[in-house]
Design a protein around this motif. Sequence first.
Motif, PDB file in Angstrom:
ATOM      1  N   GLU A 248       0.589  -1.552   0.069  1.00 44.82           N
ATOM      2  CA  GLU A 248       0.283  -0.027   0.058  1.00 44.82           C
ATOM      3  C   GLU A 248       0.798   1.232  -0.001  1.00 44.82           C
ATOM      4  OE1 GLU A 248      -3.187   0.112   2.918  1.00 44.82           O
ATOM      5  OE2 GLU A 248      -2.834  -2.283   2.954  1.00 44.82           O
ATOM      6  N   ALA A 249       0.299   2.169  -0.900  1.00 48.19           N
ATOM      7  CA  ALA A 249       1.648   3.721  -1.082  1.00 48.19           C
ATOM      8  C   ALA A 249      -0.014   4.629  -0.407  1.00 48.19           C
ATOM      9  CB  ALA A 249       2.272   3.371  -1.995  1.00 48.19           C
ATOM     10  N   GLU A 250       0.972   5.967  -0.721  1.00 46.82           N
ATOM     11  CA  GLU A 250      -0.003   6.839  -0.857  1.00 46.82           C
ATOM     12  C   GLU A 250       0.898   7.901  -1.368  1.00 46.82           C
ATOM     13  OE1 GLU A 250      -2.712   7.381   2.852  1.00 46.82           O
ATOM     14  OE2 GLU A 250      -2.914   9.716   1.934  1.00 46.82           O
ATOM     15  N   GLY A 251       0.286   8.997  -2.152  1.00 43.95           N
ATOM     16  CA  GLY A 251       1.773   9.862  -3.289  1.00 43.95           C
ATOM     17  C   GLY A 251       2.601   9.488  -3.092  1.00 43.95           C
ATOM     18  N   GLY A 252       2.792   8.513  -3.425  1.00 44.87           N
ATOM     19  CA  GLY A 252       4.062   7.945  -3.848  1.00 44.87           C
ATOM     20  C   GLY A 252       5.302   7.413  -3.355  1.00 44.87           C
TER      21      GLY A 252
ATOM     22  N   ALA B 278       2.508   4.495  -8.289  1.00 41.56           N
ATOM     23  CA  ALA B 278       2.969   2.464  -7.947  1.00 41.56           C
ATOM     24  C   ALA B 278       4.434   2.610  -8.244  1.00 41.56           C
ATOM     25  CB  ALA B 278       1.837   1.741  -8.850  1.00 41.56           C
ATOM     26  N   ALA B 279       4.584   3.778  -9.500  1.00 41.58           N
ATOM     27  CA  ALA B 279       6.213   3.138  -9.689  1.00 41.58           C
ATOM     28  C   ALA B 279       6.851   4.092  -9.042  1.00 41.58           C
ATOM     29  CB  ALA B 279       6.303   4.237 -11.117  1.00 41.58           C
ATOM     30  N   ALA B 280       6.621   5.395  -8.720  1.00 41.50           N
ATOM     31  CA  ALA B 280       6.785   5.783  -7.399  1.00 41.50           C
ATOM     32  C   ALA B 280       7.453   5.383  -5.954  1.00 41.50           C
ATOM     33  CB  ALA B 280       6.502   7.458  -7.159  1.00 41.50           C
ATOM     34  N   ALA B 281       6.432   5.077  -5.449  1.00 37.48           N
ATOM     35  CA  ALA B 281       6.528   3.786  -4.617  1.00 37.48           C
ATOM     36  C   ALA B 281       7.442   2.995  -4.643  1.00 37.48           C
ATOM     37  CB  ALA B 281       4.980   3.709  -3.914  1.00 37.48           C
ATOM     38  N   ALA B 282       7.272   2.312  -5.553  1.00 34.29           N
ATOM     39  CA  ALA B 282       8.180   0.417  -6.016  1.00 34.29           C
ATOM     40  C   ALA B 282       9.832   1.503  -6.360  1.00 34.29           C
ATOM     41  CB  ALA B 282       7.644   0.089  -7.176  1.00 34.29           C
ATOM     42  N   SER B 283      10.319   2.308  -5.740  1.00 33.98           N
ATOM     43  CA  SER B 283      11.764   2.470  -5.734  1.00 33.98           C
ATOM     44  C   SER B 283      11.712   2.260  -4.465  1.00 33.98           C
ATOM     45  CB  SER B 283      11.995   4.229  -6.321  1.00 33.98           C
ATOM     46  OG  SER B 283      10.882   5.349  -5.543  1.00 33.98           O
TER      47      SER B 283
ATOM     48  N   GLU C 119      -7.066   4.201 -11.104  1.00 34.29           N
ATOM     49  CA  GLU C 119      -7.026   6.079 -10.701  1.00 34.29           C
ATOM     50  C   GLU C 119      -7.625   6.146  -9.250  1.00 34.29           C
ATOM     51  OE1 GLU C 119      -8.127   9.909 -13.115  1.00 34.29           O
ATOM     52  OE2 GLU C 119      -6.626   8.733 -14.341  1.00 34.29           O
ATOM     53  N   HIS C 120      -8.582   5.514  -9.420  1.00 33.40           N
ATOM     54  CA  HIS C 120      -8.963   4.962  -7.926  1.00 33.40           C
ATOM     55  C   HIS C 120      -9.099   4.316  -7.268  1.00 33.40           C
ATOM     56  CE1 HIS C 120      -9.926  10.019  -8.170  1.00 33.40           C
ATOM     57  NE2 HIS C 120     -10.042   9.984  -9.556  1.00 33.40           N
ATOM     58  N   TYR C 121      -9.845   3.894  -6.374  1.00 36.83           N
ATOM     59  CA  TYR C 121     -10.041   2.392  -5.814  1.00 36.83           C
ATOM     60  C   TYR C 121     -11.661   2.124  -6.178  1.00 36.83           C
ATOM     61  CZ  TYR C 121     -10.192  -1.568  -2.871  1.00 36.83           C
ATOM     62  OH  TYR C 121     -11.040  -2.588  -2.149  1.00 36.83           O
ATOM     63  N   ALA C 122     -11.338   1.034  -6.910  1.00 34.23           N
ATOM     64  CA  ALA C 122     -12.159   0.197  -7.417  1.00 34.23           C
ATOM     65  C   ALA C 122     -11.726  -1.201  -6.983  1.00 34.23           C
ATOM     66  CB  ALA C 122     -12.903   0.334  -8.970  1.00 34.23           C
ATOM     67  N   PRO C 123     -12.458  -2.083  -6.859  1.00 31.64           N
ATOM     68  CA  PRO C 123     -13.054  -3.365  -5.931  1.00 31.64           C
ATOM     69  C   PRO C 123     -12.619  -4.233  -6.990  1.00 31.64           C
ATOM     70  CG  PRO C 123     -15.143  -2.428  -4.569  1.00 31.64           C
ATOM     71  CD  PRO C 123     -13.942  -1.449  -4.989  1.00 31.64           C
ATOM     72  N   GLN C 124     -13.665  -4.462  -8.120  1.00 28.05           N
ATOM     73  CA  GLN C 124     -13.414  -4.860  -9.010  1.00 28.05           C
ATOM     74  C   GLN C 124     -12.122  -4.948 -10.218  1.00 28.05           C
ATOM     75  OE1 GLN C 124     -17.294  -3.409  -9.751  1.00 28.05           O
ATOM     76  NE2 GLN C 124     -18.541  -6.010  -9.594  1.00 28.05           N
ATOM     77  N   ALA C 125     -11.332  -4.051 -10.323  1.00 31.75           N
ATOM     78  CA  ALA C 125     -10.079  -3.182 -10.631  1.00 31.75           C
ATOM     79  C   ALA C 125      -9.500  -3.679 -10.610  1.00 31.75           C
ATOM     80  CB  ALA C 125     -10.664  -2.087 -11.501  1.00 31.75           C
ATOM     81  N   TYR C 126      -9.099  -3.691  -9.348  1.00 26.63           N
ATOM     82  CA  TYR C 126      -8.547  -3.641  -7.915  1.00 26.63           C
ATOM     83  C   TYR C 126      -8.347  -5.357  -7.800  1.00 26.63           C
ATOM     84  CZ  TYR C 126      -6.617   0.512  -6.939  1.00 26.63           C
ATOM     85  OH  TYR C 126      -5.629   2.063  -7.135  1.00 26.63           O
ATOM     86  N   ALA C 127      -8.897  -6.078  -8.189  1.00 22.30           N
ATOM     87  CA  ALA C 127      -9.491  -7.447  -8.390  1.00 22.30           C
ATOM     88  C   ALA C 127      -8.302  -8.457  -9.368  1.00 22.30           C
ATOM     89  CB  ALA C 127     -10.306  -7.715  -7.155  1.00 22.30           C
ATOM     90  N   GLN C 128      -8.867  -7.899 -10.311  1.00 22.64           N
ATOM     91  CA  GLN C 128      -8.241  -8.195 -11.523  1.00 22.64           C
ATOM     92  C   GLN C 128      -6.978  -8.000 -11.488  1.00 22.64           C
ATOM     93  OE1 GLN C 128      -9.845  -8.494 -14.830  1.00 22.64           O
ATOM     94  NE2 GLN C 128     -11.775  -9.020 -14.205  1.00 22.64           N
TER      95      GLN C 128
END
Lengths: 252, 324
Positions: free
Chosen positions: B7-11, B45-50, B69-78
Amino acid sequence: MNIVVLVKQVPDTATRIKIASGGTEIERQGVNFVVNPYDEFAIEEALRLREQHQGQVTVLTVGDEKSEEALRTALAMGADEAVRVSAAATDSMTTARAIASVVHGLAPDLVIAGKQAVDDDEGQVGSLVAALLDWPQVTVVTKLELKDGTGVAEREVEGGVEIVDFSLPAVITAQKGLNEPRYASLPGIMKAKRKEIRQVSVDAKTVGEPTLRTLSLQLPPERSAGKILSGMDASSAAKELVRLLHEEAKLI
Amino acid sequence: MILAVLEAEGGALKKISFELLTAAARADEALSSGGVTALLIGPGAAAAASSVPAATAREVLCAEGVAFEHYAPQAYAQAVLAASEAASAKAIVFGATSYGRDLAPRVAAALSAGLLMDVTDLFAHEGGLAARRPVYAGKAIAQEHALGERAVAAVRPNAFAARSQGGAAAPARALAVEVEAQNVRAKVREVRRETGGRPELSEAEVIVSGGRGLKEPANFVLVEQLADALGAAVGATRAVVDAGWRPHHEQVGQTGKTVSPGLYVAVGISGAVQHIAGMSSSRTIVAINRDGEAPIFKLADYGIVGDALEVLPELTREVGRLKG
């Protein structure tokens, strides 16, 4: 607006837990069972939505005959119908499969459940049912508004609130704060006693294989006696406590 | 492979992500699964990955783009399912946060996998993954075994030590995920922040909680002052929440939050069964209560028998002096 509310019967939160002899369950003898507190918010929300949008509220539980008490409580609060599902469900996944198959048949616009049951504390059945039905979900909801087949819900997250747009049919799980559940009225209780509870059996094939098994259940380790300062004035007690937390516990 | 859904927030990675990496390493050891792959979904995501250390993950998969872009359970589960497939994951580990608790069941349902929720430890059992988890809000501890080929777990905040940060970053790559918009029927529109600058209860290292012993809502300011001196979150009992003194998101106990901070300070709290259930796994418990016979003292490592209204200002002053 037809709504199915998922309810579960659980031990009262004031219960002191004892472990039964098999070591994987609690001792049920002498325990006062109640409707899961979060499910009360779910029932209340369904009743309020019915008042706004008409339709029917059906309460559903998976369990044995004793669990009908929870359904009677919901009927007494004002639910229209009650369904008790008999299924060989032993974990959240098998329970969710049984529920999803019955909900599919009932084809409601909305399913509302409590955000978690205060016994196993898993909080997954609502989302599992949504996933199995391929419906959207919004969990831990503190505010809900529906209009023309869509809804807006507020869900509690760490340090804030998410505002979620969704379309029906959907699964919502209720958090404390969503509403103030009503008490059952005396006429409501009398009426609920006479209402028929529909029994539905779900076959083993639909329930499928369990995905979790409880290996053991234990009481948490007892904490050892602490250092309690008494008979001191507030200032000296505070000084001593801060000293202990700093020098002994090294926490501040 | 173990898939760790960070989990990340703001990179920037959240604290739970480093705890998750410890849990994922534990699961990897239990299953001899061949390492840990991390996943980050959403903007930044990529910024936080570093900041994912190479020592903790072989690779970081990043799912970014308009669908996330925004949390959506169905998309995130994919995205999680795509990453799980790419990594041939034997187990998927989430944080038992509002994010992980919402998302993990959708993934578990898709995989018909056992979901070990809110776990405090992970271990091997008969070739599979098992966990310890508090049930009845901590009045009992269950050991559960996830049956079947794959397991999903959500780990309780503060239960696993955070992996050390810094050092070389793990290699990151973008994960392509097909999400059809019509299959996403719930989506976060906006997030409203409400903490007033204090740490969040379930993640806080230190919590100061107040109960009826504070006598009236205005006196909670004394709890807030001590909390601020300690850099702590503020908690409350069901009694004072139900009385409308405090918002529900501050409630600790069986119908509120279950917390496991390093230090829990219970002020004017007698220790009702349902409150104790929510905080008894705290590492150190301090109780301040007028009644020396109150049940909370049976749990306390340290305590003061005295009037909370007199003791609190003194404590705040002493803590302030110590911290200078």
